[in-house]
Design an enzyme around this catalytic site. Structure first.
Site, PDB file in Angstrom:
ATOM      1  N   CYS A   1       4.975   3.837  -7.494  1.00  0.00           N
ATOM      2  CA  CYS A   1       4.457   2.973  -8.568  1.00  0.00           C
ATOM      3  C   CYS A   1       3.021   3.216  -9.003  1.00  0.00           C
ATOM      4  CB  CYS A   1       4.612   1.516  -8.159  1.00  0.00           C
ATOM      5  SG  CYS A   1       6.310   1.109  -7.816  1.00  0.00           S
TER       6      CYS A   1
HETATM    7  C1  UGA Z   1       2.853  -1.304  -4.502  1.00  0.00           C
HETATM    8  C2  UGA Z   1       2.194  -2.680  -4.632  1.00  0.00           C
HETATM    9  O1  UGA Z   1       1.461  -2.977  -3.444  1.00  0.00           O
HETATM   10  C3  UGA Z   1       3.259  -3.763  -4.859  1.00  0.00           C
HETATM   11  O2  UGA Z   1       2.627  -5.027  -5.060  1.00  0.00           O
HETATM   12  C4  UGA Z   1       4.067  -3.405  -6.115  1.00  0.00           C
HETATM   13  O3  UGA Z   1       5.093  -4.356  -6.365  1.00  0.00           O
HETATM   14  C5  UGA Z   1       4.707  -2.039  -5.887  1.00  0.00           C
HETATM   15  O4  UGA Z   1       3.660  -1.056  -5.669  1.00  0.00           O
HETATM   16  C6  UGA Z   1       5.493  -1.712  -7.135  1.00  0.00           C
HETATM   17  O5  UGA Z   1       4.904  -1.621  -8.214  1.00  0.00           O
HETATM   18  O6  UGA Z   1       6.730  -1.668  -7.052  1.00  0.00           O
HETATM   19  P1  UGA Z   1       4.118  -0.008  -2.549  1.00  0.00           P
HETATM   20  O7  UGA Z   1       4.268   1.129  -3.505  1.00  0.00           O
HETATM   21  O8  UGA Z   1       5.279  -0.404  -1.710  1.00  0.00           O
HETATM   22  O9  UGA Z   1       3.655  -1.325  -3.326  1.00  0.00           O
HETATM   23  O10 UGA Z   1       2.949   0.446  -1.561  1.00  0.00           O
HETATM   24  P2  UGA Z   1       1.570  -0.150  -1.021  1.00  0.00           P
HETATM   25  O11 UGA Z   1       1.776  -0.809   0.262  1.00  0.00           O
HETATM   26  O12 UGA Z   1       0.866  -0.888  -2.069  1.00  0.00           O
HETATM   27  O13 UGA Z   1       0.783   1.225  -0.732  1.00  0.00           O
HETATM   28  C7  UGA Z   1       0.540   2.157  -1.781  1.00  0.00           C
HETATM   29  C8  UGA Z   1      -0.259   3.322  -1.269  1.00  0.00           C
HETATM   30  O14 UGA Z   1      -1.615   2.957  -1.037  1.00  0.00           O
HETATM   31  C9  UGA Z   1       0.234   3.897   0.063  1.00  0.00           C
HETATM   32  O15 UGA Z   1       0.207   5.297   0.011  1.00  0.00           O
HETATM   33  C10 UGA Z   1      -0.753   3.371   1.081  1.00  0.00           C
HETATM   34  O16 UGA Z   1      -0.877   4.185   2.216  1.00  0.00           O
HETATM   35  C11 UGA Z   1      -2.029   3.372   0.253  1.00  0.00           C
HETATM   36  N1  UGA Z   1      -3.044   2.429   0.770  1.00  0.00           N
HETATM   37  C12 UGA Z   1      -2.807   1.106   0.755  1.00  0.00           C
HETATM   38  C13 UGA Z   1      -4.238   2.923   1.277  1.00  0.00           C
HETATM   39  O17 UGA Z   1      -4.485   4.151   1.309  1.00  0.00           O
HETATM   40  N2  UGA Z   1      -5.169   2.038   1.746  1.00  0.00           N
HETATM   41  C14 UGA Z   1      -4.959   0.702   1.736  1.00  0.00           C
HETATM   42  O18 UGA Z   1      -5.855  -0.052   2.185  1.00  0.00           O
HETATM   43  C15 UGA Z   1      -3.744   0.223   1.230  1.00  0.00           C
END
Ligand code: UGA
Length: 487
Positions: free
Chosen positions: A311
């Site tokens: 996303c």
């Molecule tokens: C994300 C959003 O968090 C959701 O709210 C949204 O509904 C979803 O996209 C979507 O649009 O469907 P998601 O893709 O499951 O959810 O993943 P996240 O947990 O948000 O992580 C995204 C990326 O950011 C990962 O690669 C994670 O490792 C990275 N990340 C996250 C970091 O590098 N540091 C952080 O502190 C948090």
């Protein structure tokens, strides 16, 4: 705070629910009219049994709401009918098994059955086009097929767009296709709302059962009332704050949410890159300190190899493209994306610095999934990393507890795969940690020492204790050079 007693009611109230077209309004749970539970039980259909659609279907059904899951992929439909989730998501399998057994969820590829339900959610994909804009073709096809199915229906039917679509799509493309194919107009017989989702992979079921908000965008009062009624039935006393607004604002909430989260990650990665230049500084300490300020908040401040997943990149590209077409260049969002792209190159640079040069070096990549507890590698930083390592002539051996089958589809023979972390490390010149899996976190400094040719470690997820690893050639994102301590 949303949902507090200081609810803002700026517009007229009718039928107990506040409706507005221009500015959002917040409704606390007890302000949403209780639905008449004595009427026939609600039934819904969901078009698109991907990760969002299936998790939404399973959770609705788990609350006793009769649900029909619709997908054009017959194999997927068969699998759901057997109560087996076609994708990995914690809690989904058991929930699915239960609702299929209790006949609360039925899967089909025949969209015409949607007409037998009260409400249809559209959860089909909106992939990127080469220029970053979203491809609405699945939405158009699904809407047209649904409209055809609704043509002969006499009762009211509500259509809800849950797919991520740029502002104007619900009230533009979807409305046009729906009205044309159904030969009805939005109003008495047909309803239309935008209702974005905010589920995270890995916690999607819990997120669906306990959302922090529900956003409903519509220009039609009856549509809003019907959807609010459905959510009231679903959540009962635990209904979160409901934000009622225009379809365009609801659509933008989704992009703003993902753009903000992605920007938070690129922000902390920027600070991490600065911290690396300063002896004795660790970005973790900076994140912890700034996170205590409630205006900043402690979540989503983990520095790493850059964000991935299906996303963030797609949505950032879509909103950048959308804004530019409206003659506004969102430089902050472009910088978020560019920072993310560069972050992976920085990880490669760290390995290069440790090894001198990469050609023919054996590099163990530990973790392929875009985050832990998923087999999803879409837009994962590990994929960008592997592409760069291969371009520079390195030999890559990868390990991931779940994502190897998906990675093999992308790199069938360009890289080697290991059965476990230890065998990936065997004889390696360098190890790069790309996903924060618990079982990778559990590895000890001595494991790297024992198995590797030379214990060069790039900890792109910051999962190890720099003290414990200090005798190895250990570098980590956001960790400045070691500072000699005055004892
Ligand atoms: C994300 C959003 O968090 C959701 O709210 C949204 O509904 C979803 O996209 C979507 O649009 O469907 P998601 O893709 O499951 O959810 O993943 P996240 O947990 O948000 O992580 C995204 C990326 O950011 C990962 O690669 C994670 O490792 C990275 N990340 C996250 C970091 O590098 N540091 C952080 O502190 C948090």
């Amino acid at each position: 705070m949303l949902g507090s007693s200081q609810t803002i009611f700026s517009l007229s109230h009718s039928q107990g629910i506040t409706f507005c077209q221009q500015s959002p309004d917040f409704i606390v749970p007890d302000k949403v009219p209780p639905c008449n539970l004595k009427t026939k039980s609600a039934s819904i259909s969901i078009v698109g049994m991907g990760y969002v659609g299936l998790c939404t279907a399973a959770t609705f059904a788990s609350r006793g709401i009769r649900t029909i899951g619709i997908d054009i992929d017959q194999a997927r439909v068969e699998q759901i009918r057997r109560g087996k989730a076609p994708l990995h998501e914690p809690q989904l399998d058991s929930m699915l098994k239960n609702v299929v057994r209790r006949k609360l969820l039925y899967a089909t590829s025949d969209i015409s059955v949607a007409a037998h339900t009260d409400t249809t959610f559209l959860t089909v994909g909106t992939p990127s086009q080469p220029d970053g804009s979203i491809d609405l073709s699945y939405i158009k096809n699904a809407t047209e097929d649904l409209g055809n199915a609704l043509r002969e229906k006499h009762d009211y039917h509500l259509v809800v767009v849950k797919s991520t679509v740029v502002p104007g799509s619900t009230n533009g493309t979807v409305k046009r296709f729906l009205e044309q194919s159904s030969r009805k107009v939005i109003g008495a017989e047909l309803g239309l709302c935008a209702n974005p989702e905010f589920l995270k992979e890995g916690t999607a079921i819990n997120d669906a059962l306990h959302p922090d908000k529900i956003v409903i965008g519509s220009n039609d009062k009856k549509s809003v009332n019907e959807l609010a009624k459905l959510y009231r039935r679903f959540y009962g006393a635990t209904l979160p704050p409901v934000i009622l607004t225009s379809p365009e604002a609801a659509e933008l909430v989704k992009y703003a949410s993902n753009a903000f989260l992605a920007t938070k990650v690129s922000f902390i990665n920027t600070i991490a890159n600065i911290a690396e230049k300063i002896p004795g500084v660790d970005v973790g300490t900076i994140a912890e300190a700034i996170g205590l300020d409630p205006r900043i908040g402690s979540l989503f401040l983990k520095a790493g190899p850059g964000y991935g997943g299906s996303c963030f990149h797609k949505d950032l590209q879509a909103i950048i493209n959308y804004s530019q077409n409206k003659n506004y260049d969102p430089i902050l969002l472009r910088a978020t994306e560019e920072t993310n792209e560069q972050q992976t190159s920085r990880v490669v640079g760290m390995a290069e610095k440790l090894l001198g040069s990469l050609p023919s070096k054996r590099i163990a990549v530990l973790g392929l999934a875009f985050k832990k507890d998923t087999d999803d590698i879409r837009e994962a930083a590990s994929i960008r990393l592997i592409n760069q390592l291969k371009k520079k002539g390195a030999r890559v051996i990868a390990y991931d507890p779940m994502a190897i089958p998906n990675t093999k589809k992308q790199f069938p023979d360009q890289i080697d795969y290991a059965e476990n972390a230890q065998s990936a490390l065997r004889g390696a010149d360098c190890a790069i940690i790309m996903t924060e899996w618990d079982l990778i976190r559990k590895l000890k400094a001595k494991d790297f020492q024992e198995y590797m040719k030379t214990p060069n470690i790039v900890d792109a997820r910051r999962i190890y204790d720099p003290e414990e690893f200090s005798l190895l050639n250990y570098v980590s994102i956001g960790l400045g050079p070691r500072q000699e301590r005055n004892s």
